[in-house]
Design a protein around this motif. Sequence first.
Motif, mmCIF file in Angstrom:
data_model
loop_
_atom_site.group_PDB
_atom_site.id
_atom_site.type_symbol
_atom_site.label_atom_id
_atom_site.label_comp_id
_atom_site.label_asym_id
_atom_site.label_seq_id
_atom_site.Cartn_x
_atom_site.Cartn_y
_atom_site.Cartn_z
ATOM 1 N N ASN A 1 0.864 -1.191 0.000
ATOM 2 C CA ASN A 1 0.000 0.000 0.000
ATOM 3 C C ASN A 1 0.897 1.236 0.000
ATOM 4 N N GLU B 1 0.714 4.323 -1.104
ATOM 5 C CA GLU B 1 0.207 5.678 -0.924
ATOM 6 C C GLU B 1 -0.760 5.825 0.234
ATOM 7 N N GLY B 2 -1.363 4.723 0.688
ATOM 8 C CA GLY B 2 -2.335 4.802 1.766
ATOM 9 C C GLY B 2 -3.518 5.666 1.370
ATOM 10 N N ASP B 3 -3.922 6.553 2.260
ATOM 11 C CA ASP B 3 -5.050 7.446 1.971
ATOM 12 C C ASP B 3 -4.587 8.765 1.358
ATOM 13 N N GLY B 4 -3.409 8.749 0.780
ATOM 14 C CA GLY B 4 -2.869 9.965 0.163
ATOM 15 C C GLY B 4 -1.849 10.664 1.035
ATOM 16 N N LYS B 5 -1.725 10.218 2.287
ATOM 17 C CA LYS B 5 -0.769 10.839 3.204
ATOM 18 C C LYS B 5 0.502 10.014 3.344
ATOM 19 N N SER C 1 2.216 5.700 2.850
ATOM 20 C CA SER C 1 1.918 4.305 3.153
ATOM 21 C C SER C 1 1.729 4.109 4.654
ATOM 22 N N PRO C 2 0.729 3.330 5.051
ATOM 23 C CA PRO C 2 0.560 3.029 6.485
ATOM 24 C C PRO C 2 1.720 2.196 7.029
ATOM 25 N N ASP D 1 2.884 5.787 10.141
ATOM 26 C CA ASP D 1 2.202 5.025 11.193
ATOM 27 C C ASP D 1 3.234 4.061 11.779
#
Length: 704
Positions: free
Chosen positions: A189, A191-195, A197-198, A204
């Motif tokens: 993942n 890019e995650g939610d645009g912020k 990768s988680p 994170d």
Amino acid sequence: MLAVIAGLGLVGGTYYYDSVAMPSDITMDRVTTIYYADGTTPMARIGSVNRTLVTFGDIPVDVQHAFVAAQDPTFYTNSGVDYWEAAGAVWNHVAGDGRHGGSTISQQYARRWAELEGTSFARKAREAVIATKLNRQYSKDQILEQYLNIMYFGRGAYGVQAAAQAYFGKSVKDLTAAEGAVLAGLVDNPEGDGKGSPFDPTVDAERAHERFDEIKRQMVELGFVTPADADQKLAYPAKVLTAAQARADATKVAGGMDKPEGLIVHHVLGEVAALTDPKTGQPLYEDAAPDGRKHFDRLRNGGLKIVTTIDRTAQQIAVREAGRNAESNMDKQPANLQAALVAIEPGTGAVKAYYGGDTGNGGDYAGSYADPVLGDGTDSCCGGHPAGASFDVYTLAAGLSAGYSIDSYWNGESPQEFPGSGRTSRNPIRNAGENPTAAPACSSGSPKWCTLSEATVMALNTPYFALAAAAGPAKVIDTAHAAGIGSMWASIDGRFVKVDLAKAPGKDVFPKYFNTEVGLGQYPVTVLDHAAGMATFANRGVATKAHFLKEVWTDGKKTYGEVVNPKRIPGFTEAMADDLNAVLQGVPKRYGLRTHDDRQLVGTAGAWQLAQTTDNAHAWMAGYAASDPARKSSGLAVAVWVGNKSEEQKIVDRDGRAIIGGTLPGAIWRDFLDAALTALNVPVATFPPATHTGDKVLGTGVKP
């Protein structure tokens, strides 16, 4: 029923397998990197995708294993598809629960390779077929290498090399096993939610650590690392760059167009775009679209390694001395003033330092480039400036070639009429300076009986106009061109037009475009060309074309190497060069321009006036240090211009004093030479003595 369905499925599956075509080739967009002359220090990167391809041998084994453990534990044994995972994916798709199961490394690679989109069963089936075919055609190492080069890791980084830079600020070959494990987790993942990768530790930390521990356990289970070594070899990385730090580091290189070096990038790309195959004459790096449109996408996004001739240390000194820095002579000077500096290595023509302005996105005050890669291929702005008396060096060389001795005598009075050249009582030739009618202090005691050496050092216009007329203005133009002046600007129909002297010899442009005032430096030239001319005289009259391009590498192979083609100025001998060098040593001495180690310096200074005033709008200092090939001392040739950023106005320094060639430009020239020659460890050398060649001893002089 089951047997019939199975039979039909086998026939249909075989047909589908055969009908899925393999991509004929994969072309991964990747950045082209421009390097300093050392070939290892990046200057700038261009291209739409941040990717640099690496070979399998550049990727540490532990990093390879981390990706296998994270993405495909059965990679080394499966046929491209993990059928248990595939069955689960089919069941989930039929059940409609939104989960589709994992894909093998081969499948992920196939998806990227074939640009498969969506989550449909058809896409998964096609992906599986291509993955199977890939495993029949390529080895596991080949697939893993391509996979690691093609995958996206977030932060705009495509491929493991770009990812290593983006997250750890290092090359992939220097990654540890633990750092490889962090990168391996990002692929899930990126890019995650645009912020971000988680699984990015700076986004994170908890989830990233959990994912890291999963990969660590899997590496132990697969035998890639022993339980005893796991904690030491896979200790969680203490430092991961933040996205902001990564952007800042990337900007230092990729954002090179916003720095003075951006102008160098334009020049070198123009040279690369112009390269042709010596056998076929076809462009080496130009491509054509299906509609016939020419483009340079392969150059821009082809991952080329372009090595320039620019020495990083010399470049830093040039920016420091010619830019507005606290350590520079330009510090706190009036806002209208602009400086430009070019340094060239005599004997090779290699541009070692180049400062034409603070950004590659603005005007170039040191030269003129035509870059069709990042630009439209038309000439850039702002490069040509009238050279004034600093152009005397070419007139002197033409005069020596015509047989005049440096000891010949000339009338230095001002003003003087030259009716044969159109300069009558209405527009006579005058010497420059605040008092153009002052009698020059020639050793004879008479201003009418000055040696050519004296007229040169004092930059007297009247003798030099006469010398240009005697040698022939066309000869002056041809000599300047042979030395390194590629173009001059002529006033045609009220506007300045660039005249390519390679296509227009002196006989074709005099008097059509240029008149006898060419001998006085009336017509604009570039700082780059003037530095090239200086390098020629430093090399005792042997010219080598000024250039920025040293090497081009494509896919690890050198596809172009620097070419040096020395040519002597026609009719200009080594003895004449020695005479010229002996005379021009007097110019730096006149202005008190000395290096800390008191090297022998040759220089030529000049200024050009503002319209019909006695104020100056342009000022120059150009010259070089002595070279000694026997001691492997090439010397260094440097040209400096100081003028206006935009509209022409009189140029004065921060103390309100008029600027001439030997003052502000001279100080920049001296300080650069002093620092650069020391930093580059150029040995101290001396010029050969004058030979006093030439049998013509009387010019326009009137013996007292």
